[in-house]
Design a protein around this motif. Sequence first.
Motif, short mmCIF file in Angstrom:
data_model
loop_
_atom_site.label_atom_id
_atom_site.label_comp_id
_atom_site.label_asym_id
_atom_site.label_seq_id
_atom_site.Cartn_x
_atom_site.Cartn_y
_atom_site.Cartn_z
N ARG B 109 0.81 -1.21 0.00
CA ARG B 109 0.00 0.00 0.00
C ARG B 109 0.85 1.27 0.00
NH1 ARG B 109 -4.86 1.88 4.07
NH2 ARG B 109 -5.00 3.97 3.19
N GLU B 357 -3.54 13.71 -7.67
CA GLU B 357 -3.77 12.27 -7.76
C GLU B 357 -2.73 11.61 -8.65
OE1 GLU B 357 -7.80 11.09 -8.46
OE2 GLU B 357 -8.56 12.56 -7.04
N ASN B 360 0.89 10.95 -6.77
CA ASN B 360 1.08 10.01 -5.65
C ASN B 360 1.52 10.70 -4.37
OD1 ASN B 360 0.28 7.79 -7.00
ND2 ASN B 360 2.34 7.07 -7.50
N SER B 362 -0.10 11.93 -2.01
CA SER B 362 -0.88 11.64 -0.81
C SER B 362 -0.79 10.19 -0.35
CB SER B 362 -2.35 12.03 -1.04
OG SER B 362 -2.88 11.25 -2.10
N ILE B 363 0.11 9.43 -0.95
CA ILE B 363 0.24 8.03 -0.51
C ILE B 363 0.74 7.98 0.93
CG2 ILE B 363 1.63 5.93 -0.79
CD1 ILE B 363 1.34 6.22 -3.76
N GLU B 398 -15.09 11.95 -2.19
CA GLU B 398 -14.39 11.17 -3.21
C GLU B 398 -12.88 11.17 -2.97
OE1 GLU B 398 -14.26 8.54 -5.94
OE2 GLU B 398 -16.16 9.35 -5.18
N VAL B 399 -12.31 12.36 -2.80
CA VAL B 399 -10.85 12.45 -2.70
C VAL B 399 -10.32 12.02 -1.33
CG1 VAL B 399 -10.60 14.19 -4.50
CG2 VAL B 399 -10.89 14.93 -2.13
N LYS B 400 -11.20 12.01 -0.33
CA LYS B 400 -10.80 11.53 0.99
C LYS B 400 -10.28 10.09 0.90
CE LYS B 400 -10.82 11.53 5.63
NZ LYS B 400 -9.93 10.39 5.75
N LYS B 401 -10.87 9.32 -0.01
CA LYS B 401 -10.43 7.93 -0.19
C LYS B 401 -8.97 7.87 -0.61
CE LYS B 401 -15.04 6.68 -1.83
NZ LYS B 401 -15.78 6.71 -3.11
N ARG B 402 -8.52 8.93 -1.25
CA ARG B 402 -7.12 8.95 -1.68
C ARG B 402 -6.27 9.85 -0.78
NH1 ARG B 402 -10.20 8.31 -6.04
NH2 ARG B 402 -10.51 10.50 -6.47
N ASN B 403 -6.74 10.02 0.47
CA ASN B 403 -5.95 10.72 1.48
C ASN B 403 -5.79 12.22 1.18
OD1 ASN B 403 -4.76 10.47 3.98
ND2 ASN B 403 -2.74 9.88 3.19
#
Lengths: 446, 446
Positions: B109, B357, B360, B362-363, B398-403
């Motif tokens: 992850r 997005e 990367n 926000s990984i 929506e974007v919360k899912k991608r931190n």
Amino acid sequence: MELGPPGGAGPAEPGPRLRGLRGDDRAASAAWLSEASAGRRAPSVAAVLPAGGSGERMGVPTPKQFCPVLERPLISYTLQALERVCWIKDIVVAVTGENMEVMKGIVQRYQHKRISLVEAGVTRHRSIFNGLKALAEDQPNSKLCRPEVVIIHDAVRPFVEEDVLLKVAIAAKEHGAAGAIRPLVSTVISPSADGCLDHSLERTSHRASEMPQAFLFDVIYEAYQQCSDYDLEFGTECLQLALKYCHTKAKLVEGSPDLWKVTYKRDLYAAESIIKERISQQICILMDAKEDEEHVGRCLEEMLKKELNHVKVTSGALCHAGRDLQQIILEQCYNFVCVNVMTSDFEETRKLLNALEESNLSILYPVVVISVHFLDYKLVPFGQKMEHLMQIKEFAKEVKKRNILLCGLLIYYPQIKNKFRYEDAPNSKWNLLALKIICCYSEIQI
Amino acid sequence: MELGPPGGAGPAEPGPRLRGLRGDDRAASAAWLSEASAGRRAPSVAAVLPAGGSGERMGVPTPKQFCPVLERPLISYTLQALERVCWIKDIVVAVTGENMEVMKGIVQRYQHKRISLVEAGVTRHRSIFNGLKALAEDQPNSKLCRPEVVIIHDAVRPFVEEDVLLKVAIAAKEHGAAGAIRPLVSTVISPSADGCLDHSLERTSHRASEMPQAFLFDVIYEAYQQCSDYDLEFGTECLQLALKYCHTKAKLVEGSPDLWKVTYKRDLYAAESIIKERISQQICILMDAKEDEEHVGRCLEEMLKKELNHVKVTSGALCHAGRDLQQIILEQCYNFVCVNVMTSDFEETRKLLNALEESNLSILYPVVVISVHFLDYKLVPFGQKMEHLMQIKEFAKEVKKRNILLCGLLIYYPQIKNKFRYEDAPNSKWNLLALKIICCYSEIQI
């Protein structure tokens, strides 16, 4: 230099008292406390706090005991932890001359009681010695009495609990000296002169010596009077002085992790988080208690209970001459949701703010108030809503000065019906409202 | 069990590299690194992380290395700290069988590279031994090579810097073994059998042994092969094994306070605060770069610089095929204010979100985006504003899912004029806007 009347208690502390006392400890504690409260043969106990350190390890110019945690100096939390223990008669704090006025200001602002200030020495041992001298002198004008047992604690260990204070005090009465210990977190090694490993110590047969420690006053005072300048200058361990000069072997008492010393900047972060967690344990929903509106509060309570798993959610009314509210304030709740259902002004919120200001609740910790307003945007023009927003901002600015964090929440939906029940619409308006409140609640926590 | 290609670098870390290297250290470092990059005589270095602990001192069921910090497991921060050091070829992590899948998930992850997993033993020493065995084996199918120097580090010391890793590695090459040390925070005492003080140790002549440590691989592997079951079962100190079984006296290296081990719950709080502070060092203001609108951004920048003293405020444009933005993302900025001046939709914010997005960024850390909208409430009806509010809430979900933490800010004032300058009205609209943004900025930081 005594400040404030002796024996009075400052504002109370949230959280449990006498946490973790069990079996023998509880019996000893009960005996000790009953002696203390009966006033006969009560072993008199005082505390000395050396607070003259410069905090060089913190990497900040302010000595660590004066660093702010939620805007209040760290040492004030430690004083609070000691003064809530009713059987500690006097608390003597040793501060440097240059910080004397700052310290007086702290005692006054946070209403600390039973505090006496003495001037710190240039080392920790000299500061403690000065504190002991103040207790020994028995001067006619001094309110201080020579105690039977003296507790020595650090100004930068704010989370000390009554149980460990009691344990070291009882053990000191029996053994002459006692100190809290903790397991070592790292292996301890001894370096050779060339900066290489000479040997490492068996971790299981050593302990970290922490605070609080307690002594028969005569033992530790004698030790300080006997000890060498070298000890006063370079020593750090009071238990060692009692051993060396009075042949008193201190009883060691296992302490909890709470005893840790705020040493580095990260410890300030940790202290702040711990305190925030403590004052976020309870949230109270308040509203006008007219009978036909009570359901609104109960629905909100139910909703918040579901969403905030670890928080105790209660509700109360603002009428009945504020008796409910007084009870809630006594329970040390620091978070309020105030629902203004029918009124378009801030009547309920005003009542709450007045009660809070009278209670002195916000002297020690910030109090969060979320003022919720239901307004039907189809009926009320937008300009009026803006005025509301501005009004609450003015309120907020005003009460912020008294450590109350006020936040307004306008709910733009057709007015909630009287007796609207949670079961009627579990996933619609109520969810929205509760989620908005949760948002505010977590965001406003500074 | 190798995961991911060797030699690749994961997403970069904010903050300085090689911090604190000076004089001799810098020269040694330069030599070491040039050898490493030239590929000749480069001392090959691997790292072993024992991560099989149960975290009983933390008081939570999750082992502390897997506890979340800003929603990411602690061990991932430690891996990140090691993998950004290009001269560490392999990182071997020892985890218990029951946590093997969790650990694989973490590596995948958070895109960790150069990681190999081995099964932990029942004690710390056995876990390290398993890690060393994996490095020693030189099996045909294994990508692992027997290194010249091996670094041993704890999974729960996430803030290790490259400089101390380099220092122990260099010292290990010279002395055979090396370890980081810190001054003692508390006095260390030795209790007698009856729970009383036997003696206390001179604090100045002892040190806490911390991590990282480094060894010539042959030295420490030999030591582990020779050592007794008792050592493997009850020992904790690798330096001691090297001394006892290989007569290698470890060089001791003074470490920084950053080396501290996450041990108690309060340490998790501290770790979280430190990481939040690190990712809050910079805020970037972005907008469409049409020439006549540039002033808006510059005014905002000026204002925020005044208000946020400790934060680096930059501004950039979203045009030029996103080159400015790419540069800003490369600098590891995690906080954005996106100004939508003329448009009534979310065009600028959409551009930014797309770029984020793709990057990367926000990984590893949450990215905060505040989408600012100017709307003249005298001209635009209220219903339309509500729609805006709803739109941004959908975006945010929506974007919360991608931190990515998105927050909308509607400014209800007559539209800001083009070329409106900060000097024109320092205390009016701009102040209001800037203060609102500061509010969001501090509140949204989780």
